[in-house]
Design a protein around this motif. Sequence first.
Motif, PDB file in Angstrom:
ATOM      1  N   THR A   1       0.963  -1.184   0.199  1.00 51.69           N
ATOM      2  CA  THR A   1      -0.064  -0.007  -0.021  1.00 51.69           C
ATOM      3  C   THR A   1       0.758   1.264  -0.005  1.00 51.69           C
ATOM      4  O   THR A   1       0.335   2.456  -0.282  1.00 51.69           O
ATOM      5  N   ASP A   2       2.174   1.128   0.388  1.00 51.66           N
ATOM      6  CA  ASP A   2       3.101   2.482   0.287  1.00 51.66           C
ATOM      7  C   ASP A   2       3.461   2.648  -0.971  1.00 51.66           C
ATOM      8  O   ASP A   2       3.832   1.983  -1.787  1.00 51.66           O
ATOM      9  N   PRO A   3       3.068   4.003  -1.701  1.00 51.78           N
ATOM     10  CA  PRO A   3       3.402   4.321  -2.846  1.00 51.78           C
ATOM     11  C   PRO A   3       4.707   4.113  -3.256  1.00 51.78           C
ATOM     12  O   PRO A   3       5.206   3.797  -4.392  1.00 51.78           O
ATOM     13  N   GLN A   4       5.796   4.302  -2.200  1.00 48.18           N
ATOM     14  CA  GLN A   4       7.161   4.139  -2.591  1.00 48.18           C
ATOM     15  C   GLN A   4       7.569   2.744  -2.907  1.00 48.18           C
ATOM     16  O   GLN A   4       8.284   2.508  -3.638  1.00 48.18           O
ATOM     17  N   ASN A   5       6.960   1.774  -2.119  1.00 53.27           N
ATOM     18  CA  ASN A   5       7.125   0.391  -2.370  1.00 53.27           C
ATOM     19  C   ASN A   5       6.719   0.070  -3.598  1.00 53.27           C
ATOM     20  O   ASN A   5       7.211  -0.880  -4.346  1.00 53.27           O
ATOM     21  N   LEU A   6       5.592   0.528  -4.141  1.00 55.47           N
ATOM     22  CA  LEU A   6       5.186   0.194  -5.427  1.00 55.47           C
ATOM     23  C   LEU A   6       5.807   0.647  -6.470  1.00 55.47           C
ATOM     24  O   LEU A   6       6.011  -0.242  -7.528  1.00 55.47           O
ATOM     25  N   THR A   7       6.550   1.819  -5.952  1.00 56.19           N
ATOM     26  CA  THR A   7       7.621   2.205  -7.118  1.00 56.19           C
ATOM     27  C   THR A   7       8.691   1.356  -7.294  1.00 56.19           C
ATOM     28  O   THR A   7       9.191   1.070  -8.524  1.00 56.19           O
ATOM     29  N   ILE A   8       9.066   0.779  -6.061  1.00 57.81           N
ATOM     30  CA  ILE A   8      10.154  -0.257  -6.044  1.00 57.81           C
ATOM     31  C   ILE A   8       9.878  -1.558  -6.697  1.00 57.81           C
ATOM     32  O   ILE A   8      10.657  -2.145  -7.501  1.00 57.81           O
ATOM     33  N   LEU A   9       8.778  -1.792  -6.510  1.00 58.49           N
ATOM     34  CA  LEU A   9       8.310  -2.932  -7.286  1.00 58.49           C
ATOM     35  C   LEU A   9       8.198  -2.756  -8.825  1.00 58.49           C
ATOM     36  O   LEU A   9       8.682  -3.856  -9.461  1.00 58.49           O
ATOM     37  N   TRP A  10       7.669  -1.690  -9.337  1.00 61.02           N
ATOM     38  CA  TRP A  10       7.851  -1.143 -10.628  1.00 61.02           C
ATOM     39  C   TRP A  10       9.185  -1.135 -11.331  1.00 61.02           C
ATOM     40  O   TRP A  10       9.337  -1.835 -12.404  1.00 61.02           O
ATOM     41  N   ASN A  11       9.956  -0.891 -10.535  1.00 64.39           N
ATOM     42  CA  ASN A  11      11.555  -0.736 -10.923  1.00 64.39           C
ATOM     43  C   ASN A  11      12.149  -2.174 -11.005  1.00 64.39           C
ATOM     44  O   ASN A  11      13.058  -2.287 -12.009  1.00 64.39           O
ATOM     45  N   THR A  12      11.866  -3.016 -10.104  1.00 66.55           N
ATOM     46  CA  THR A  12      12.088  -4.162 -10.408  1.00 66.55           C
ATOM     47  C   THR A  12      11.622  -5.092 -11.699  1.00 66.55           C
ATOM     48  O   THR A  12      12.608  -5.613 -12.234  1.00 66.55           O
ATOM     49  N   VAL A  13      10.379  -4.661 -11.766  1.00 65.01           N
ATOM     50  CA  VAL A  13      10.001  -5.481 -13.060  1.00 65.01           C
ATOM     51  C   VAL A  13      10.525  -4.564 -14.644  1.00 65.01           C
ATOM     52  O   VAL A  13      10.876  -5.526 -15.211  1.00 65.01           O
ATOM     53  N   VAL A  14      10.795  -3.544 -14.361  1.00 66.82           N
ATOM     54  CA  VAL A  14      11.263  -2.640 -15.636  1.00 66.82           C
ATOM     55  C   VAL A  14      12.671  -3.008 -15.720  1.00 66.82           C
ATOM     56  O   VAL A  14      13.122  -3.295 -16.993  1.00 66.82           O
TER      57      VAL A  14
ATOM     58  N   ALA B   1      17.549 -14.753 -12.348  1.00 69.29           N
ATOM     59  CA  ALA B   1      19.065 -13.780 -11.910  1.00 69.29           C
ATOM     60  C   ALA B   1      18.479 -12.384 -12.028  1.00 69.29           C
ATOM     61  O   ALA B   1      18.941 -11.942 -10.923  1.00 69.29           O
ATOM     62  N   LEU B   2      17.848 -11.798 -12.876  1.00 71.24           N
ATOM     63  CA  LEU B   2      17.643 -10.270 -12.680  1.00 71.24           C
ATOM     64  C   LEU B   2      16.889  -9.866 -12.008  1.00 71.24           C
ATOM     65  O   LEU B   2      16.739  -8.507 -11.620  1.00 71.24           O
ATOM     66  N   LEU B   3      15.822 -10.736 -11.511  1.00 75.25           N
ATOM     67  CA  LEU B   3      14.919 -10.227 -10.319  1.00 75.25           C
ATOM     68  C   LEU B   3      15.623 -10.274  -9.180  1.00 75.25           C
ATOM     69  O   LEU B   3      15.146  -9.722  -7.841  1.00 75.25           O
ATOM     70  N   GLN B   4      17.033 -10.498  -9.053  1.00 74.24           N
ATOM     71  CA  GLN B   4      17.889 -10.588  -7.960  1.00 74.24           C
ATOM     72  C   GLN B   4      18.968  -9.801  -7.892  1.00 74.24           C
ATOM     73  O   GLN B   4      19.893 -10.112  -7.121  1.00 74.24           O
TER      74      GLN B   4
ATOM     75  N   LEU C   1      14.836   7.001  -5.368  1.00 72.61           N
ATOM     76  CA  LEU C   1      14.276   5.446  -5.496  1.00 72.61           C
ATOM     77  C   LEU C   1      14.162   5.173  -6.933  1.00 72.61           C
ATOM     78  O   LEU C   1      13.770   4.246  -7.285  1.00 72.61           O
ATOM     79  N   ALA C   2      15.048   5.824  -7.784  1.00 72.61           N
ATOM     80  CA  ALA C   2      14.981   5.581  -9.212  1.00 72.61           C
ATOM     81  C   ALA C   2      15.604   4.222  -9.684  1.00 72.61           C
ATOM     82  O   ALA C   2      14.943   3.791 -10.581  1.00 72.61           O
ATOM     83  N   THR C   3      16.480   3.734  -8.764  1.00 70.57           N
ATOM     84  CA  THR C   3      16.907   2.437  -9.306  1.00 70.57           C
ATOM     85  C   THR C   3      16.991   1.256  -8.359  1.00 70.57           C
ATOM     86  O   THR C   3      17.428   0.364  -8.065  1.00 70.57           O
ATOM     87  N   THR C   4      16.135   1.783  -7.093  1.00 68.06           N
ATOM     88  CA  THR C   4      15.843   0.575  -5.850  1.00 68.06           C
ATOM     89  C   THR C   4      14.884  -0.529  -6.351  1.00 68.06           C
ATOM     90  O   THR C   4      13.779   0.058  -6.667  1.00 68.06           O
TER      91      THR C   4
END
Length: 302
Positions: free
Chosen positions: A72-85, A233-236, A251-254
């Motif tokens: 629910t934290d918008p910052q954490n959703l950004t981190i999740l999106w960064n991981t997928v991108v 590998a890339l998700l880690q 948080l641009a690359t977190t």
Amino acid sequence: MTAAATPHAPAAPRRGFRLTPAALIWPALLYLILTTQVPFFMTVYYSFFRYNLAIPGARPFIGLDNYKNLLTDPQNLTILWNTVVLAGGTLILTLIIGAALALLLNRDFPGRALLRTLLISSFLVMPVVTAVVWKNMLLNPAFGFFSWVLTSLGLPTVDFLAQHPMASVIAMITWEWTPFAMLILLTGLQSLPDDQIEAARLDGASPWQEFRFVVLPHWTQAIQVVVLMETIALLQVYGEIYGSTSGGPGLATTNLPYFIYQKAFAEYNIGLASAAGVITVVLTNVLAAYMLRLLTRTSRSE
């Protein structure tokens, strides 16, 4: 008159201890369970608690609150999106560049063995070393190679890690993982019978048709291997981000692994870090299964 000696009955075979194939597998299976599943279940266990190493005496059970906070934290959703991108962008680029290099190395030309060795060398570099080389020797705005090229062309220098952080990290990891995709695809290409290519050319197929209807279907299994292994590998990815951007700017690359490092080793928040680790495992399995199913469906339709 003596009675005829009766012949002795054959002795029953002695039954000794026999190892079945399943029994031979058990030691390795137990070792795998102890080294992978036990830590994972401990991670799941800690994710249900508010557990901070700075307050070791207080560890209340909070249920799914850690997961709720993460999702629910918008910052954490950004981190999740960064991981997928980061994982998706790198995977697409490594497949395209690796396929092009595999097609090139499948041809006979002078120096092919030397070129293949040079192309493989980047995969042997450690992640942190890759980050340091790219950060200081290539992307540095003052004395990096790319800045020298831009200056030579009369263009202004660019601080890539500050202005284009995600693209810079994707380029860095693509350079590191392209040799893996190239080797797997080259192996699959070399197993393609020559008579299929010759038959396609005799039928008047263009180079694109030859690739589309002969090479690409034959590559299906090799592509599946690349997608599965690289997705995991890339998700880690952690070392490249730690050595280049430290998750920034902001948080641009977190991504999730670096977020877990920050929560566990900087803030000592073991509960939240454990929940993020569980989400990372689930995301890895879901994306890998989806991509493999998509590739399988595509190959069957063709």
